[in-house]
Every structure is written in structure tokens, then in C-alpha cells.
Design a protein around this motif. Structure first.
Motif, mmCIF file in Angstrom:
data_model
loop_
_atom_site.group_PDB
_atom_site.id
_atom_site.type_symbol
_atom_site.label_atom_id
_atom_site.label_comp_id
_atom_site.label_asym_id
_atom_site.label_seq_id
_atom_site.Cartn_x
_atom_site.Cartn_y
_atom_site.Cartn_z
ATOM 1 N N ILE A 57 -30.632 12.711 53.448
ATOM 2 C CA ILE A 57 -30.304 13.581 52.322
ATOM 3 C C ILE A 57 -30.073 15.022 52.768
ATOM 4 O O ILE A 57 -29.093 15.654 52.373
ATOM 5 N N ASP A 58 -30.944 15.538 53.595
ATOM 6 C CA ASP A 58 -30.866 16.953 53.952
ATOM 7 C C ASP A 58 -29.779 17.275 54.970
ATOM 8 O O ASP A 58 -29.282 18.406 54.993
ATOM 9 N N PHE A 59 -29.412 16.293 55.813
ATOM 10 C CA PHE A 59 -28.521 16.620 56.920
ATOM 11 C C PHE A 59 -27.304 15.718 57.087
ATOM 12 O O PHE A 59 -26.380 16.069 57.811
ATOM 13 N N LEU A 60 -27.290 14.551 56.456
ATOM 14 C CA LEU A 60 -26.218 13.603 56.743
ATOM 15 C C LEU A 60 -25.406 13.189 55.520
ATOM 16 O O LEU A 60 -24.713 12.176 55.544
ATOM 17 N N GLU A 71 -28.860 7.574 48.131
ATOM 18 C CA GLU A 71 -27.667 6.778 48.399
ATOM 19 C C GLU A 71 -26.698 7.626 49.203
ATOM 20 O O GLU A 71 -26.830 8.844 49.267
ATOM 21 N N HIS A 72 -25.740 6.959 49.826
ATOM 22 C CA HIS A 72 -24.681 7.662 50.539
ATOM 23 C C HIS A 72 -23.359 7.333 49.858
ATOM 24 O O HIS A 72 -23.040 6.152 49.679
ATOM 25 N N PRO A 73 -22.591 8.343 49.497
ATOM 26 C CA PRO A 73 -21.376 8.083 48.719
ATOM 27 C C PRO A 73 -20.266 7.383 49.488
ATOM 28 O O PRO A 73 -19.380 6.796 48.875
ATOM 29 N N THR A 168 -28.635 23.066 60.025
ATOM 30 C CA THR A 168 -27.547 22.120 59.817
ATOM 31 C C THR A 168 -27.667 21.391 58.485
ATOM 32 O O THR A 168 -27.141 20.297 58.328
ATOM 33 N N ARG A 169 -28.337 21.983 57.509
ATOM 34 C CA ARG A 169 -28.534 21.327 56.207
ATOM 35 C C ARG A 169 -27.204 21.116 55.495
ATOM 36 O O ARG A 169 -26.302 21.913 55.587
ATOM 37 N N THR A 170 -27.139 20.023 54.722
ATOM 38 C CA THR A 170 -25.915 19.740 53.962
ATOM 39 C C THR A 170 -26.065 20.134 52.510
ATOM 40 O O THR A 170 -25.116 20.037 51.760
ATOM 41 N N ARG A 171 -27.251 20.560 52.099
ATOM 42 C CA ARG A 171 -27.440 20.990 50.715
ATOM 43 C C ARG A 171 -28.360 22.199 50.699
ATOM 44 O O ARG A 171 -29.046 22.492 51.662
ATOM 45 N N ALA A 172 -28.394 22.895 49.580
ATOM 46 C CA ALA A 172 -29.220 24.102 49.477
ATOM 47 C C ALA A 172 -30.685 23.789 49.403
ATOM 48 O O ALA A 172 -31.091 22.749 49.077
#
Length: 172
Positions: A57-60, A71-73, A168-172
């Protein structure tokens, strides 16, 4: 005495996978020190599962759906836990969850976070782990198995923390 029911605010809270992974890991190490092998191995698996979900969730690029399920879209997985296996993009549980981490990290291999996590996924240290082992007599959980599960959980938590430090986070 009646059982308490969670308030609407509690029920709506998203899971805190990173915090849960650290908590389960600490409990696993305490259980291991007291030779509570079944509990230690069970908690090591839960710590690893939460850490994998936090990484996803945080990085991928994975996310929580409307029901707070990860889940992964972009990636579909064969859910073998059902009577009739079916394809889903929801992240399940170990040991199959390791395949999700592998698939998503390989998709992101080219840069940043994907490359950071590919070093973890060469071999699934939880291929032999089963949540149902919490009901076993403990004789099949050797020191070697327990040590492998504890080390893998620690490595996953450390990788999550390192990725956070590297930004390298993908979300805030």
C-alpha cells in the motif's frame, strides 16, 4: 455482561498495517523468549503479513478498497481459498500474499520502491507457514523454522522503514 460493539468511528478506521506489523513482531519475539513456540510463529506470520500489506500500500501502488481491504488495481491473483478459485485483485493472506508482493514488485522493478523490495522476494520464507498452525501441538515448529519466520518478519519491517526514510511512498 454484554460484549461491546465497535463505534462507527472505530469501524471506519483504515487498518494500520505498519504499526500492526511492529506490534505483532514485538509480541512474537517476547513469545519466542518464553518458548511459546506456537504463539511466536503465529505472530511472526501475522507481523510479516501486515508488513507485506504495508509495503504494497505505501510503496507499490496497492490501495484500500471501500471495505478497507487491500487490493492492487493493475494485478489479478488466483484466489485458491474459495471452493471454486477465481481471479481477484484483493490481497489475501500468507503464504499466497508473498506471490502478490513478488508480482507487484517485479512490475515496479525499474525504479525506486520496486527495486528496493526485489531483494526480499527471491524465496518465500513463509511457503510452509499456515495460519491454522495456531492449533497445532508445536512439535512441527522447529527453532530453524521459527528463526526463519522471525527474521523474515524483521526484514520486511526494516525494508518498509528504510523505504520510508528514502522517501519512496506512493501516497501521502
Amino acid at each position: 455482561m454484554t460484549a461491546s460493539t465497535p463505534s462507527a468511528a472505530t469501524a471506519a478506521q483504515p487498518p494500520a498495517f505498519a504499526a500492526a506489523s511492529r506490534n505483532h513482531y514485538r509480541a512474537a519475539t517476547l513469545a519466542s523468549e518464553k518458548d511459546l513456540r506456537i504463539s511466536a510463529d503465529h505472530l511472526a506470520g501475522l507481523a510479516a503479513e501486515c508488513a507485506v500489506k504495508a509495503i504494497l500500500i505505501d510503496f507499490l501502488g496497492s490501495r484500500l478498497n471501500a471495505r478497507n481491504m487491500p487490493e492492487h488495481p493493475e494485478v489479478k491473483y488466483l484466489d485458491r481459498s474459495r471452493r471454486t478459485p477465481q481471479w481477484t485483485n484483493k490481497h489475501g493472506h500468507l503464504p499466497e500474499l508473498w506471490e502478490h508482493l513478488t508480482a507487484v514488485a517485479h512490475r515496479r522493478r525499474g525504479g525506486g520502491s520496486g527495486a528496493l523490495f526485489t531483494q526480499l522476494i527471491w524465496e518465500n520464507p513463509f511457503a510452509d507457514w499456515d495460519v491454522g498452525d495456531r492449533y497445532c501441538d508445536g512439535t512441527a515448529i522447529t527453532d530453524t523454522i521459527l528463526d526463519r519466520h522471525l527474521k523474515a518478519a524483521y526484514d520486511l519491517i526494516a525494508a518498509h522503514e528504510q523505504a520510508g526514510i528514502l522517501g519512496t511512498r506512493t501516497r501521502a
